[in-house]
Design a protein around this motif. Structure first.
Motif, PDB file in Angstrom:
ATOM      1  N   MET A  33       0.828  -1.206   0.000  1.00  0.00           N
ATOM      2  CA  MET A  33       0.000   0.000   0.000  1.00  0.00           C
ATOM      3  C   MET A  33       0.863   1.258   0.000  1.00  0.00           C
ATOM      4  SD  MET A  33      -3.083   1.040  -0.131  1.00  0.00           S
ATOM      5  CE  MET A  33      -4.114   2.437   0.197  1.00  0.00           C
ATOM      6  N   THR A  34       1.952   1.203   0.782  1.00  0.00           N
ATOM      7  CA  THR A  34       2.860   2.347   0.845  1.00  0.00           C
ATOM      8  C   THR A  34       3.446   2.663  -0.522  1.00  0.00           C
ATOM      9  OG1 THR A  34       3.433   1.817   3.110  1.00  0.00           O
ATOM     10  CG2 THR A  34       4.896   3.303   1.945  1.00  0.00           C
ATOM     11  N   ASP A  46       1.591   7.239  -6.497  1.00  0.00           N
ATOM     12  CA  ASP A  46       0.575   8.258  -6.760  1.00  0.00           C
ATOM     13  C   ASP A  46       1.119   9.646  -6.469  1.00  0.00           C
ATOM     14  OD1 ASP A  46      -1.221   6.346  -7.511  1.00  0.00           O
ATOM     15  OD2 ASP A  46      -2.290   6.274  -5.597  1.00  0.00           O
ATOM     16  N   HIS A  47       1.842   9.757  -5.356  1.00  0.00           N
ATOM     17  CA  HIS A  47       2.452  11.043  -4.999  1.00  0.00           C
ATOM     18  C   HIS A  47       3.436  11.489  -6.071  1.00  0.00           C
ATOM     19  CE1 HIS A  47       1.705  11.024  -0.352  1.00  0.00           C
ATOM     20  NE2 HIS A  47       0.607  10.818  -1.052  1.00  0.00           N
ATOM     21  N   LEU A  48       4.260  10.569  -6.515  1.00  0.00           N
ATOM     22  CA  LEU A  48       5.278  10.890  -7.511  1.00  0.00           C
ATOM     23  C   LEU A  48       4.640  11.334  -8.820  1.00  0.00           C
ATOM     24  CD1 LEU A  48       8.279  10.993  -8.155  1.00  0.00           C
ATOM     25  CD2 LEU A  48       8.149   8.586  -8.853  1.00  0.00           C
ATOM     26  N   THR A  49       3.559  10.656  -9.213  1.00  0.00           N
ATOM     27  CA  THR A  49       2.865  11.014 -10.451  1.00  0.00           C
ATOM     28  C   THR A  49       2.272  12.415 -10.357  1.00  0.00           C
ATOM     29  OG1 THR A  49       2.321   8.704 -10.939  1.00  0.00           O
ATOM     30  CG2 THR A  49       0.985  10.397 -12.013  1.00  0.00           C
ATOM     31  N   GLU A  50       1.632  12.721  -9.229  1.00  0.00           N
ATOM     32  CA  GLU A  50       1.033  14.045  -9.066  1.00  0.00           C
ATOM     33  C   GLU A  50       2.102  15.123  -9.018  1.00  0.00           C
ATOM     34  OE1 GLU A  50      -2.727  16.129  -6.936  1.00  0.00           O
ATOM     35  OE2 GLU A  50      -1.900  14.348  -5.987  1.00  0.00           O
ATOM     36  N   ALA A  83       5.013  17.997   4.395  1.00  0.00           N
ATOM     37  CA  ALA A  83       5.214  19.041   3.384  1.00  0.00           C
ATOM     38  C   ALA A  83       4.418  18.717   2.125  1.00  0.00           C
ATOM     39  CB  ALA A  83       6.697  19.169   3.056  1.00  0.00           C
ATOM     40  N   TYR A  84       4.427  17.450   1.726  1.00  0.00           N
ATOM     41  CA  TYR A  84       3.684  17.034   0.528  1.00  0.00           C
ATOM     42  C   TYR A  84       2.200  17.328   0.693  1.00  0.00           C
ATOM     43  CZ  TYR A  84       1.678  14.153  -3.165  1.00  0.00           C
ATOM     44  OH  TYR A  84       0.971  13.734  -4.259  1.00  0.00           O
ATOM     45  N   ASP A  85       1.653  16.990   1.854  1.00  0.00           N
ATOM     46  CA  ASP A  85       0.228  17.200   2.095  1.00  0.00           C
ATOM     47  C   ASP A  85      -0.127  18.684   2.067  1.00  0.00           C
ATOM     48  OD1 ASP A  85      -0.147  14.493   2.328  1.00  0.00           O
ATOM     49  OD2 ASP A  85      -0.127  14.474   4.526  1.00  0.00           O
TER      50      ASP A  85
END
Length: 282
Positions: free
Chosen positions: A1-2, A8-12, A258-260
């Motif tokens: 899941m991680t 997903d984070h990297l793609t965004e 920071a990402y959030d």
């Protein structure tokens, strides 16, 4: 899941970087020349006679001013009539006026105009109150007043640009665009953004490459629009540092916190980066 979440984070992150035109690294001196050439060509192509820019004392307007001045000098070398009008637009007495004056001295613009926006800004707020506008808190009123100040500055710059047949320069760059840290129809209103795609450390690097003093290149960024919290640092408003924002724009991994913050702010301010909304299908 991680791993899925990370992908997903990297793609965004990648999509945002592409949208904002950010680059992981630049060569500051070459980038300065490239952007000045762009402004020179734009002025000639649009048959305008000058650039207009408000100089605040911060590094963003310093670098944008240096680019503009070089552009008009180059245009004149090609025997094209051009000048750069730098504007001081204080609200009353500006606390960091000395920085603004140092910036002007370093830029050496063709012309400097000073317009104090305090009276029209205060009058607009007062008119709103007389017209029946009420504020829930002093903080809410101060926030609205701050946006009035930002928009009043652009009214002044566009008035000068109209008189001089010029273009208004904005100081927005990728870091501010990412966080939506600008006033819609205020400092976000302009004809051209020569700093677009740059992150904050890259803007600072260009300032250094031009020989700007370190106190100006590394000055703590502040919009200074709120009277209740004067000289409020941008990073305090963000809740994260420019270092983390710049890392994000350079494609580096940042903390989950920071990402959030970045993604939440980017999504919430999407309307600032779009043209006015119209009916579907038009």
């Amino acid at each position: 899941m991680t791993d899925i979440v990370h992908k997903d984070h990297l793609t965004e992150q990648t999509n945002i970087i592409r949208t904002l035109g950010a680059k992981p690294e630049i060569e500051p001196a070459s980038e300065f020349i490239r952007r000045a050439d762009f402004l020179r060509a734009l002025l000639i192509e649009t048959k305008r006679k000058c650039f207009v820019l408000g100089i605040s004392g911060g590094v963003d307007s310093l670098v944008a001013g240096l680019i503009a001045q070089r552009a008009v000098v180059q245009a004149r070398e090609e025997r094209y009539q051009a000048k750069f009008v730098a504007m001081r637009l204080p609200y009353g007495d500006q606390r960091d006026e000395a920085d603004a004056q140092r910036a002007l001295k370093f830029i050496q613009p063709d012309e400097v105009l000073t317009v104090n926006i305090k009276k029209p800004s205060d009058e607009m707020l007062l008119s709103l109150k007389h017209g029946g506008t009420f504020f829930d808190t002093a903080g809410q009123e101060d926030f609205v007043h701050g946006n009035i100040k930002a928009r009043q500055r652009m009214i002044a710059q566009y008035a000068v640009a109209g008189r001089e047949e010029g273009l208004v320069i904005g100081t927005d760059h990728a870091a501010e665009a990412l966080m939506g840290f600008f006033t819609k129809h205020g400092d976000g209103a302009c004809d051209v953004t020569p700093l677009a795609g740059l992150n904050k450390r890259q803007v600072r690097a260009i300032a250094r490459s031009c020989g700007a003093e370190e106190t100006l290149a590394m000055k703590v960024p502040t919009a200074d629009l709120e009277s209740l919290v004067p000289m409020k640092p941008d990073e305090l408003a963000f809740g994260i540092s420019y270092h983390e924002i710049d890392d994000f724009l350079e494609g580096k991994q940042v903390s989950s916190q920071a990402y959030d913050v970045i993604i939440r702010q980017y999504r919430a301010t999407a309307h600032k980066r779009r043209l006015p909304i119209t009916l579907p299908g038009l």
